[in-house]
Design a protein around this motif. Structure first.
Motif, PDB file in Angstrom:
ATOM      1  N   PRO A 104     -10.957  -6.612   3.300  1.00  0.00           N
ATOM      2  CA  PRO A 104      -9.997  -7.603   2.992  1.00  0.00           C
ATOM      3  C   PRO A 104      -8.758  -7.364   3.512  1.00  0.00           C
ATOM      4  O   PRO A 104      -7.729  -8.424   3.917  1.00  0.00           O
ATOM      5  N   THR A 105      -8.373  -6.167   3.980  1.00  0.00           N
ATOM      6  CA  THR A 105      -7.176  -5.643   4.834  1.00  0.00           C
ATOM      7  C   THR A 105      -6.960  -6.307   5.984  1.00  0.00           C
ATOM      8  O   THR A 105      -6.177  -6.920   6.377  1.00  0.00           O
ATOM      9  N   ILE A 106      -8.299  -6.154   6.530  1.00  0.00           N
ATOM     10  CA  ILE A 106      -8.454  -6.521   8.188  1.00  0.00           C
ATOM     11  C   ILE A 106      -8.106  -8.335   8.075  1.00  0.00           C
ATOM     12  O   ILE A 106      -7.589  -8.867   8.986  1.00  0.00           O
ATOM     13  N   LEU A 107      -8.893  -8.901   7.156  1.00  0.00           N
ATOM     14  CA  LEU A 107      -8.782 -10.315   7.120  1.00  0.00           C
ATOM     15  C   LEU A 107      -7.457 -10.762   6.674  1.00  0.00           C
ATOM     16  O   LEU A 107      -7.021 -11.700   7.203  1.00  0.00           O
ATOM     17  N   SER A 108      -6.710 -10.244   6.012  1.00  0.00           N
ATOM     18  CA  SER A 108      -5.358 -10.182   5.483  1.00  0.00           C
ATOM     19  C   SER A 108      -4.583 -10.151   6.821  1.00  0.00           C
ATOM     20  O   SER A 108      -3.707 -10.978   7.007  1.00  0.00           O
ATOM     21  N   LYS A 109      -4.699  -9.322   7.739  1.00  0.00           N
ATOM     22  CA  LYS A 109      -3.834  -9.135   8.784  1.00  0.00           C
ATOM     23  C   LYS A 109      -4.043 -10.305   9.667  1.00  0.00           C
ATOM     24  O   LYS A 109      -2.986 -10.830  10.126  1.00  0.00           O
TER      25      LYS A 109
ATOM     26  N   GLY B 232     -17.236  -1.230   2.033  1.00  0.00           N
ATOM     27  CA  GLY B 232     -15.632  -0.479   1.497  1.00  0.00           C
ATOM     28  C   GLY B 232     -15.739  -0.416  -0.019  1.00  0.00           C
ATOM     29  O   GLY B 232     -16.397  -1.033  -0.861  1.00  0.00           O
ATOM     30  N   ILE B 233     -14.761   0.609  -0.388  1.00  0.00           N
ATOM     31  CA  ILE B 233     -14.664   0.725  -1.890  1.00  0.00           C
ATOM     32  C   ILE B 233     -14.120  -0.376  -2.516  1.00  0.00           C
ATOM     33  O   ILE B 233     -14.344  -0.571  -3.666  1.00  0.00           O
ATOM     34  N   ASP B 234     -13.296  -1.122  -1.700  1.00  0.00           N
ATOM     35  CA  ASP B 234     -13.028  -2.536  -2.421  1.00  0.00           C
ATOM     36  C   ASP B 234     -14.204  -3.164  -3.077  1.00  0.00           C
ATOM     37  O   ASP B 234     -14.018  -3.977  -3.991  1.00  0.00           O
ATOM     38  N   TYR B 235     -15.184  -3.342  -2.206  1.00  0.00           N
ATOM     39  CA  TYR B 235     -16.293  -3.968  -2.892  1.00  0.00           C
ATOM     40  C   TYR B 235     -17.069  -3.612  -4.141  1.00  0.00           C
ATOM     41  O   TYR B 235     -17.088  -4.136  -5.068  1.00  0.00           O
TER      42      TYR B 235
ATOM     43  N   LEU C  35     -14.444 -13.668  -0.598  1.00  0.00           N
ATOM     44  CA  LEU C  35     -13.679 -13.165   0.611  1.00  0.00           C
ATOM     45  C   LEU C  35     -13.308 -14.487   1.480  1.00  0.00           C
ATOM     46  O   LEU C  35     -12.224 -14.797   1.892  1.00  0.00           O
ATOM     47  N   SER C  36     -14.405 -15.552   1.545  1.00  0.00           N
ATOM     48  CA  SER C  36     -14.109 -16.468   2.345  1.00  0.00           C
ATOM     49  C   SER C  36     -13.360 -17.693   1.634  1.00  0.00           C
ATOM     50  O   SER C  36     -12.669 -18.498   2.253  1.00  0.00           O
ATOM     51  N   LYS C  37     -13.193 -17.577   0.420  1.00  0.00           N
ATOM     52  CA  LYS C  37     -12.307 -18.643  -0.305  1.00  0.00           C
ATOM     53  C   LYS C  37     -11.180 -18.066  -1.080  1.00  0.00           C
ATOM     54  O   LYS C  37     -10.390 -19.126  -1.201  1.00  0.00           O
TER      55      LYS C  37
ATOM     56  N   LYS D 257      -6.871  -4.704  -3.712  1.00  0.00           N
ATOM     57  CA  LYS D 257      -7.325  -4.095  -2.693  1.00  0.00           C
ATOM     58  C   LYS D 257      -7.105  -2.749  -2.908  1.00  0.00           C
ATOM     59  O   LYS D 257      -6.137  -2.541  -3.651  1.00  0.00           O
ATOM     60  N   PHE D 258      -8.033  -1.703  -2.510  1.00  0.00           N
ATOM     61  CA  PHE D 258      -7.811  -0.283  -2.736  1.00  0.00           C
ATOM     62  C   PHE D 258      -6.805   0.173  -1.531  1.00  0.00           C
ATOM     63  O   PHE D 258      -6.992   0.096  -0.247  1.00  0.00           O
ATOM     64  N   ILE D 259      -5.427   0.529  -2.062  1.00  0.00           N
ATOM     65  CA  ILE D 259      -4.370   0.721  -1.390  1.00  0.00           C
ATOM     66  C   ILE D 259      -3.822   2.167  -1.677  1.00  0.00           C
ATOM     67  O   ILE D 259      -3.836   2.263  -3.045  1.00  0.00           O
ATOM     68  N   SER D 260      -3.555   3.166  -0.894  1.00  0.00           N
ATOM     69  CA  SER D 260      -3.129   4.420  -1.407  1.00  0.00           C
ATOM     70  C   SER D 260      -1.942   3.953  -1.625  1.00  0.00           C
ATOM     71  O   SER D 260      -0.881   3.710  -0.982  1.00  0.00           O
ATOM     72  N   THR D 261      -1.439   4.699  -2.796  1.00  0.00           N
ATOM     73  CA  THR D 261      -0.213   4.652  -3.304  1.00  0.00           C
ATOM     74  C   THR D 261       0.994   5.267  -2.519  1.00  0.00           C
ATOM     75  O   THR D 261       0.933   6.519  -2.254  1.00  0.00           O
ATOM     76  N   LEU D 262       2.076   4.693  -2.280  1.00  0.00           N
ATOM     77  CA  LEU D 262       2.971   5.080  -1.659  1.00  0.00           C
ATOM     78  C   LEU D 262       3.725   6.177  -2.587  1.00  0.00           C
ATOM     79  O   LEU D 262       4.016   5.899  -3.756  1.00  0.00           O
TER      80      LEU D 262
END
Length: 911
Positions: free
Chosen positions: A710-715, A762-765, A797-799, A807-812
């Motif tokens: 989903p990160t690539i899709l978001s970009k 992906g771990i998001d799934y 993801l399509s809708k 999404k799994f994002i590494s914490t800042l």
């Protein structure tokens, strides 16, 4: 002492002597010979830590009435204001303790010790005069008395001598003139008062600006001072965190996976990291794909470097048996572009991986930056391979917590135990290394919630095919793909490797081509057929001089031959049988496809796209993972109508993971510029448009195929937005009808486990399954349910607006965000840090106004530095001292053993 080199003890010669050792030896000779002595010092800062070590012998001289006088003149080697000079002088004084002050004050009151300063003149040299045995000895140069000072610079002093001491006396007269123009008062205080104040203090009270500067040095976060853009807004600061987080992880863990960053492309961020290491005089090597060298060169130049200032190598160089890792030593940073295929789980038998392992072992303490959209490709073994690569030697010792979790990860993979509980361990390991910063992360500098008016309008486009296409392609595709052996891929690494996980990955990637387009699938089938047929030629003529650079590199051909010569007859027969089976399978599948008349005219997916373009009639970007699909779309658009179209390709892998050769593509910025100016109205692109490049002219985004990430899709979906938190654009997401979506049936046929599903989707799934579908158990017992849910996930993801997808994002690191606020507030620069570059022997302290009372503490246990409580930003100073009782309380709270633990710095927050 004849024949000795006197310097700051840099260790380049056997005949070296430090300045401190030279003077201490002369003092010891004076004590031994009972001869009176006088000392004259003209010095810069960082003097008193060595002078402190001389005090025991100086006291002996005084007690034996052998010390006539000590003159200390402190100047600076750069022009300073009184404030800066006083700051540096205080930093020099604070290493003295009460006993040191008592002795110096005794000498001062006896008239033996005299100290003056002069901040108005600069003196780049040091003088050391010693009057001994009625002879005046002089040493002249730049070496500091302290043998710990200026460790990164070689400084030298030389003796000055003449038979009648005339030259020495001339220099002494210069010294006396400097002395007479100097003062024993600094501001309004006598030097001895300042010395007493700092010698008696348990902690050094610094102003907040000096405290933050010293804190950055202490916790090794000087890199945060660098502003990588002139824009210092909150959003820009958030963008910059990809750079800061990369360096943070590299220095703490020895490795980082740069996966995704907001605002800047990964190659730009990595180039800034390379510049950071270059500025610290560290050597860097970069392994890049042939088609990305120009892009990397561009970003390196943008960061202020020339490509020839680093070692820029093709990744394929690792495949050569002639590659000698011993030729590459002394490196501190290794950057690997598109690193995913180097760490696939079959790489233990891969020549590239073996050469890489030797390269790493030849460079102790090497930091490794992997640039990759998805480092877990084949299975969880990939993450384990990367973790082992990072967690070596001192990094494993320094990061025991992560090291222990990697051992747990090894057990999880060994036992195929991907349970809900173990998912948390996987997330922890990923978080340690992963730099993946998304606009929707909870650490964003301000609320990213969008108003309904600013949300994109999303349409899911379902497509299917007529019965002939369905019957001749889709009804047979699962069994055909599952039967492929990919035999040549087992040989191209130089040994026969039949890892089933890797072969399944090839099968899955091949199947995904049909989700992109029928033509992409056909082209991939032809390529696999060509490679299999060529491999069969090698088998039949193993000593022949065969080459085909469009299919295999010369290195791979050599590896295939090597692997074949090492096989016994039975194994070789099996290889031949499997290759022939693949050839027959692919020929049959291609024959079935080509038997369909007017296939392109029956392509409903393209028909739907043409309908959208005609209906919208607006500037549009069409995204696809396959370059073959993009070329196919362009051809159809040019045939169909008067579309002005350009293609952006590059940085993609073949079905079998090999790098593509150099691809022909116009400059990306030229294409995007022409689009924004209205010269073209459609861009066909894969995901290689840099993150920082915005295309605001676009009103429509078409995802002709959907990535699982989903990160690539978001970009993709944000590409038209100049403000990343506003995404007002129309989006069309193509999704295959369930009747022709055969990915699920292939996964069932291959009997993949949950660990493989993580690598594919992906771990998001998996997080989505747990949180959205409330799956309470993740293991092989319910893998069928997980496979079926992949269809629902793709539908989701399509809708869904990708901003709303968790999404799994590494914490800042929250501390980094706060430190950046301090840095901007106090306008700290790298020059500021140089002036503050003192390692205090006592805790340093400051006090700030806050909404609550507590202490932020930096402390050391053994060789590791820790922090206690959260760092908060406050721009308001609070006057006060940290007393002995408070310091003792903090020590007890942290349970510090005074022998192994040490408080370094404290902020007292007061409400």
């Amino acid at each position: 002492m004849k024949g000795l080199i006197v310097d700051n003890y840099s260790g380049v010669s056997e005949n070296e002597l430090s300045t401190y050792k030279l003077i201490n030896t002369i003092i010891e000779n004076s004590l031994r010979d009972n001869k009176a002595i006088s000392l004259y010092f003209a010095t810069n800062f960082v003097f008193f830590d060595a002078f402190k070590k001389l005090l025991p012998n100086i006291k002996k001289l005084f007690d034996n009435d052998l010390l006539k006088s000590i003159y200390i003149l402190v100047t600076s080697d750069v022009k300073n204001s009184l404030k800066d000079f006083l700051h540096s002088l205080k930093n020099d004084f604070i290493i003295m303790d009460r006993d040191d002050y008592f002795l110096m004050n005794l000498l001062y009151k006896a008239g033996v010790l005299k100290v003056k300063i002069n901040y108005k003149i600069t003196n780049v040299n040091s003088f050391y005069f010693i009057r001994y045995e009625n002879k005046l000895r002089l040493w002249f140069g730049t070496a500091a008395l302290s043998d710990t000072a200026q460790e990164d610079r070689f400084e030298l002093i030389i003796p000055i001598s003449s038979r009648d001491n005339k030259r020495e006396k001339s220099y002494l007269n210069i010294y006396k003139k400097m002395w007479n123009k100097s003062d024993h008062i600094v501001g309004s205080k006598h030097i001895m008062e300042i010395l007493r104040e700092y010698a008696n203090a348990e902690v050094i009270n610094l102003n907040p600006r000096s405290f933050i500067a010293s804190l950055l040095i202490t916790i090794n976060k000087e890199y945060l001072v660098k502003n990588i853009s002139v824009d210092l807004s909150n959003m820009s600061e958030f963008h910059n965190m990809g750079y800061y987080s990369s360096i943070d992880k590299l220095e703490r863990f020895g490795g980082a996976i740069l996966s995704s960053t907001v605002g800047y492309s990964e190659s730009f961020v990595a180039s800034m990291v390379v510049k950071y290491y270059f500025d610290k005089n560290h050597k860097t090597m970069m392994l890049v794909s042939p088609d990305s060298r120009e892009r990397w060169s561009h970003h390196l130049k943008s960061s202020g470097m020339q490509p020839d200032q680093i070692s820029l190598l093709k990744k394929s160089a690792l495949q050569s048996p002639e590659f000698n890792p011993e030729n590459f030593v002394g490196y501190k940073l290794l950057v690997i572009d598109n690193a995913e295929c180097l760490f696939m789980s079959d790489t233990n038998e891969n020549l590239s991986k073996r050469n890489l392992d030797k390269l790493i072992s030849n460079n102790p303490g090497l930091h490794i930056l992997l640039v990759s959209s998805s480092i877990i490709n084949v299975s969880m073994h990939d993450l384990l391979n990367v973790s082992r690569c990072f967690m070596r030697d001192e990094f494993a010792i320094k990061n025991k917590e992560i090291s222990d979790k990697i051992k747990q990860l090894e057990e999880i993979i060994s036992n195929a135990d991907i349970s809900n509980k173990n998912i948390e361990i996987i997330k922890d390991v990923l978080s340690a290394y992963l730099v993946k910063i998304d606009i929707t992360t909870g650490d964003a500098p301000h609320d990213m919630t969008q108003h309904d008016a600013n949300k994109p309008f999303i349409t899911t486009v379902k497509y299917a095919y007529d019965p002939e296409i369905t019957h001749k392609i889709y009804e047979r595709i699962t069994s055909s793909v599952a039967a492929l052996n990919f035999e040549y891929t087992k040989l191209k690494s130089g040994t026969l490797n039949s890892n089933p996980e890797v072969i399944n990955w090839y099968r899955w990637r091949y199947m995904r081509r049909i989700d992109s387009s029928l033509i992409s699938f056909i082209e991939a089938s032809k390529e696999l057929l060509g490679k299999s047929e060529f491999c069969l030629k090698i088998l039949s003529d193993i000593d022949g001089d065969l080459e085909n650079e469009t299919l295999f590199s010369n290195y791979q051909i050599a590896n295939i031959k090597k692997a074949l010569t090492e096989l016994d007859d039975d194994s070789k027969s099996k290889v031949i049988e499997n290759i022939k089976s693949d050839i027959n399978n692919l020929n049959s599948l291609l024959g079935s496809i080509t038997s369909i008349k007017y296939l392109e005219n029956k392509d409903e997916k393209i028909t739907n796209l043409l309908r959208i373009l005609n209906t919208e009639n607006k500037p549009t970007i069409v995204f696809s993972e396959s370059d073959d699909t993009l070329r196919y779309i362009k051809k159809r658009l040019l045939v169909y109508g008067n579309f002005k179209v350009e293609i952006i390709t590059g940085d993609k892998f073949r079905v079998d993971g090999d790098d593509l050769g150099v691809t022909e593509c116009k400059e990306i910025d030229k294409i995007c510029g022409d689009f924004n100016e209205g010269k073209i109205n459609i861009i066909l692109a894969n995901d290689s448009i840099p993150e920082e490049m915005r295309i605001p002219k676009a009103k429509v985004i078409v995802n002709f195929d959907l990535p699982n990430d989903p990160t690539i899709l978001s970009k993709r979906n944000r590409k038209s937005s100049t403000q990343l938190n506003i995404n007002k654009v129309k989006i069309y997401n193509f999704q295959a009808d369930k009747r022709i979506d055969k990915e699920t049936s292939l996964l069932e046929e291959l009997k993949v486990d949950p660990g493989v599903l993580i690598s594919y989707f992906g771990i998001d799934y998996i997080i989505w399954c747990m949180e959205e579908k409330h799956i309470e158990k993740i293991d092989n017992s319910n893998v069928s349910e997980l496979i079926i849910l992949t269809k629902d996930y793709k539908d989701y993801l399509s809708k869904k607006n990708t901003d709303e997808i968790k999404k799994f994002i590494s914490t800042l690191p929250a501390e980094n965000l706060v430190l950046r606020e301090f840095i901007k507030f106090y306008n700290l620069s790298q020059e500021t840090l140089k002036l503050s570059n003192v390692k205090y022997k006592k805790p340093f302290f400051t006090s700030l106004i806050s909404d609550s009372n507590y202490y932020y503490v930096v402390y050391k246990m053994g060789e590791t530095i820790y922090t206690h409580n959260n760092l908060k930003f406050s721009g308001v100073k609070e006057d006060g001292e940290l007393n002995d009782e408070e310091l003792e309380k903090i020590t007890e709270e942290l349970k510090l053993d005074k022998n192994s633990g040490q408080i370094l710095g404290v902020i007292r927050y007061q409400s």
